[in-house]
Every structure is written in structure tokens, then in C-alpha cells.
Design a protein around this motif. Sequence first.
Motif, PDB file in Angstrom:
ATOM      1  N   SER A   1       0.821  -1.205   0.000  1.00  0.00           N
ATOM      2  CA  SER A   1       0.000   0.000   0.000  1.00  0.00           C
ATOM      3  C   SER A   1       0.861   1.263   0.000  1.00  0.00           C
ATOM      4  O   SER A   1       0.488   2.288  -0.574  1.00  0.00           O
ATOM      5  CB  SER A   1      -0.933   0.018   1.208  1.00  0.00           C
ATOM      6  OG  SER A   1      -0.204  -0.003   2.410  1.00  0.00           O
TER       7      SER A   1
ATOM      8  N   GLY B   1       0.803   4.082  -2.809  1.00  0.00           N
ATOM      9  CA  GLY B   1       0.608   5.470  -2.411  1.00  0.00           C
ATOM     10  C   GLY B   1       1.647   6.401  -2.999  1.00  0.00           C
ATOM     11  O   GLY B   1       1.357   7.547  -3.358  1.00  0.00           O
TER      12      GLY B   1
ATOM     13  N   VAL C   1       0.913   8.049  -6.291  1.00  0.00           N
ATOM     14  CA  VAL C   1       0.143   9.291  -6.192  1.00  0.00           C
ATOM     15  C   VAL C   1       1.081  10.455  -5.877  1.00  0.00           C
ATOM     16  O   VAL C   1       0.978  11.533  -6.466  1.00  0.00           O
ATOM     17  CB  VAL C   1      -0.949   9.163  -5.109  1.00  0.00           C
ATOM     18  CG1 VAL C   1      -1.668  10.492  -4.908  1.00  0.00           C
ATOM     19  CG2 VAL C   1      -1.946   8.070  -5.489  1.00  0.00           C
TER      20      VAL C   1
ATOM     21  N   LYS D   1      -9.803   5.272  -6.039  1.00  0.00           N
ATOM     22  CA  LYS D   1      -8.673   4.745  -5.267  1.00  0.00           C
ATOM     23  C   LYS D   1      -7.675   5.859  -4.948  1.00  0.00           C
ATOM     24  O   LYS D   1      -7.188   5.975  -3.821  1.00  0.00           O
ATOM     25  CB  LYS D   1      -7.990   3.631  -6.051  1.00  0.00           C
ATOM     26  CG  LYS D   1      -6.858   2.940  -5.291  1.00  0.00           C
ATOM     27  CD  LYS D   1      -6.314   1.772  -6.101  1.00  0.00           C
ATOM     28  CE  LYS D   1      -5.213   1.030  -5.354  1.00  0.00           C
ATOM     29  NZ  LYS D   1      -4.700  -0.125  -6.148  1.00  0.00           N
TER      30      LYS D   1
ATOM     31  N   TYR E   1      -6.190   7.702  -1.068  1.00  0.00           N
ATOM     32  CA  TYR E   1      -4.818   8.039  -0.683  1.00  0.00           C
ATOM     33  C   TYR E   1      -4.679   9.539  -0.435  1.00  0.00           C
ATOM     34  O   TYR E   1      -4.025   9.972   0.523  1.00  0.00           O
ATOM     35  CB  TYR E   1      -3.843   7.591  -1.773  1.00  0.00           C
ATOM     36  CG  TYR E   1      -3.545   6.111  -1.742  1.00  0.00           C
ATOM     37  CD1 TYR E   1      -2.626   5.587  -0.836  1.00  0.00           C
ATOM     38  CD2 TYR E   1      -4.185   5.234  -2.598  1.00  0.00           C
ATOM     39  CE1 TYR E   1      -2.346   4.229  -0.791  1.00  0.00           C
ATOM     40  CE2 TYR E   1      -3.921   3.866  -2.569  1.00  0.00           C
ATOM     41  CZ  TYR E   1      -2.999   3.374  -1.661  1.00  0.00           C
ATOM     42  OH  TYR E   1      -2.729   2.028  -1.613  1.00  0.00           O
TER      43      TYR E   1
ATOM     44  N   SER F   1      -5.885  10.722   2.980  1.00  0.00           N
ATOM     45  CA  SER F   1      -4.905  10.428   4.036  1.00  0.00           C
ATOM     46  C   SER F   1      -3.699  11.354   3.951  1.00  0.00           C
ATOM     47  O   SER F   1      -3.197  11.844   4.970  1.00  0.00           O
ATOM     48  CB  SER F   1      -4.442   8.969   3.935  1.00  0.00           C
ATOM     49  OG  SER F   1      -5.508   8.085   4.195  1.00  0.00           O
ATOM     50  N   PHE F   2      -3.233  11.614   2.730  1.00  0.00           N
ATOM     51  CA  PHE F   2      -2.065  12.492   2.567  1.00  0.00           C
ATOM     52  C   PHE F   2      -2.385  13.919   3.012  1.00  0.00           C
ATOM     53  O   PHE F   2      -1.536  14.597   3.603  1.00  0.00           O
ATOM     54  CB  PHE F   2      -1.600  12.482   1.107  1.00  0.00           C
ATOM     55  CG  PHE F   2      -0.958  11.191   0.680  1.00  0.00           C
ATOM     56  CD1 PHE F   2      -0.218  10.435   1.577  1.00  0.00           C
ATOM     57  CD2 PHE F   2      -1.087  10.727  -0.623  1.00  0.00           C
ATOM     58  CE1 PHE F   2       0.381   9.239   1.192  1.00  0.00           C
ATOM     59  CE2 PHE F   2      -0.490   9.548  -1.021  1.00  0.00           C
ATOM     60  CZ  PHE F   2       0.241   8.798  -0.111  1.00  0.00           C
TER      61      PHE F   2
END
Length: 300
Positions: free
Chosen positions: A19, A23, A26, A52, A56, A59-60
Amino acid sequence: MASDKGKPPEEWTQRRIQSIEVGFQVIRAMEAANGPLPLRDIAAAAGMPPSKAHLYLVSFVKEGVAFQDPATGHYGLGRFAIQLGLSAIRQLDVVEFAREELAALQRATGFATYLSLWGDRGPGIVSKVDGERQGSLAVRLGYVLPLLNSATGQVFLSYLDESETAGVRQDEIAAARRDASEEAATLAPRITTAKDIERIVETVRRQGYAMTINSINSSFAAMAAPVFDYSSRIVATITVLGSDKQLAGPRKKTALDALMTATHRLSERLGAPGRGQKGEESETPPAAPKPTRAKSTAGR
């Protein structure tokens, strides 16, 4: 999760967290952009569905790695990403060691001085000291310089392995050829052939430095020389930037001597084997550029 206890170190390196790797696709998409991007563009660059990529990005943004512009909804790298990059730069010995050399070089010449490192898109400025008579020219940290038409770039072109510069070199040559038929003014002859590059490399290696005049910005000249490490590999360049009437005129020898002394001392601190300190005038320098108006006064 099974414990790593008792396993040899080489087995630890083979275990990965998928994961995190996904990530980073991205993050790399945002890093390669020139500014904030819409979700669909980030997802396309990362090779994943927008739904998807959005997970990410949420969260970022929460962790400060990314931010979302409230007006456009576009995403870009956040404060923590900037802090992380600056922290990585600070941990590089060459950047720390170069600070005093840049300051000493500026005091000796009065010109702006800066240190550049090689990155995926070319040489980027990571440390600088402004000149006494800098005028309208701004040297910006993080600015990525041209490989073929800047003194800094020509030094990396001459001393890095061809495989490392190939991508940037091909992109710049293609762009120069696309523009060749346009009447838009350029400040220097376009470099579009293998012979052009061979001439630059031969001259820079013979002299030990590169110099460009009116190449990116009208009325300015730049002079750059390489910094080597213990393995004799180029790790950085130091560049002096100033008025073409001064740097390419009466103050050239003083600036060149100071530049070569600075890069020689810095290379020694990094463990480079002894190198002859060059800096002689070339009898056959690269073709003189044709000064015309500059499109911009952005830093070189």
C-alpha cells in the motif's frame, strides 16, 4: 504478522508494504506536476481509478503530505512534503559543506553564487547566496535549469554518465527542433545535434568549467564548475551568476579563479582524489550566443 527475529538481514529487505508503494505513485504524480492537479489527472498519472487515488489523497492531506485547494479542489504537495524535502537536502554533506564556500565565493566576487544537484528533471538549485548587484534577476531555490543551454547544465552534461542525462537531453533537443522554424526570439543558438553536444562536452572537460553568456537571461552570464566525491563522481556544481559586462569582462579571471578554488576545496572535503585545477581560457569555446530580448527574468 510473522516476526523477523532470527531471519538474516537480506530477507528483511525483500519484505514490502504494497500500500505504501501504491501510495507513492500518487505522490510521484504530484511531484512531477508544475502545480496542483485535479483528481482525475493525478489518478491517470498514477495509473489507478479516481476513487482509489482519492482515498490516498484524503490520508495524505490529513498528514500534511498533500493539500487541497478549496477554490478549485485540486491537489498539490503539502507542507510536510516540503519539510521532508528540505530535511533530505540538509542531510546531504555536500550541501552543508558548500554553504561556507558559496559565501566565500560571493564575498570574493560580489556575484550571486549557488549550488545545484542533479535530479530526475535536470539540475536544481538547492543552496544560494545573493549577489551584491543582482538587479532584477532572481535565483530561486528549487529552480530546475536547462541541461543544454545553462552553464550549470553543461557541467552535468559533461561529467555525468550519458545514461543519466539521456531523458532530459532528448526532451530538450526535441523541444529545440520543434521551435526551430518559429520566429520567437531565443537567447542562444539551439543545440540540436550530437556534434553540438560533443563540442560542449569537449570544451567543458578541457577547461574544467562551463560559461554561458545571454543564454537564458539577457545581460547576464553564468560560470559553473563541478564538485566531485571520493569516487571521482560529480555530485554537484557551483555556479557564479552576474552581469555579462562584468563576469564575462574585466572580472572574469578573478571570478574564475575563485570558483575553481571553491570547487576544488569542496571536492577535497568530500574525499575526491587530487585533480589538476583547470580554468584556462579555451581557444575554441562554444559558439557565441546571439543576444536578443529575454522572455523572462526568472533565475537560471
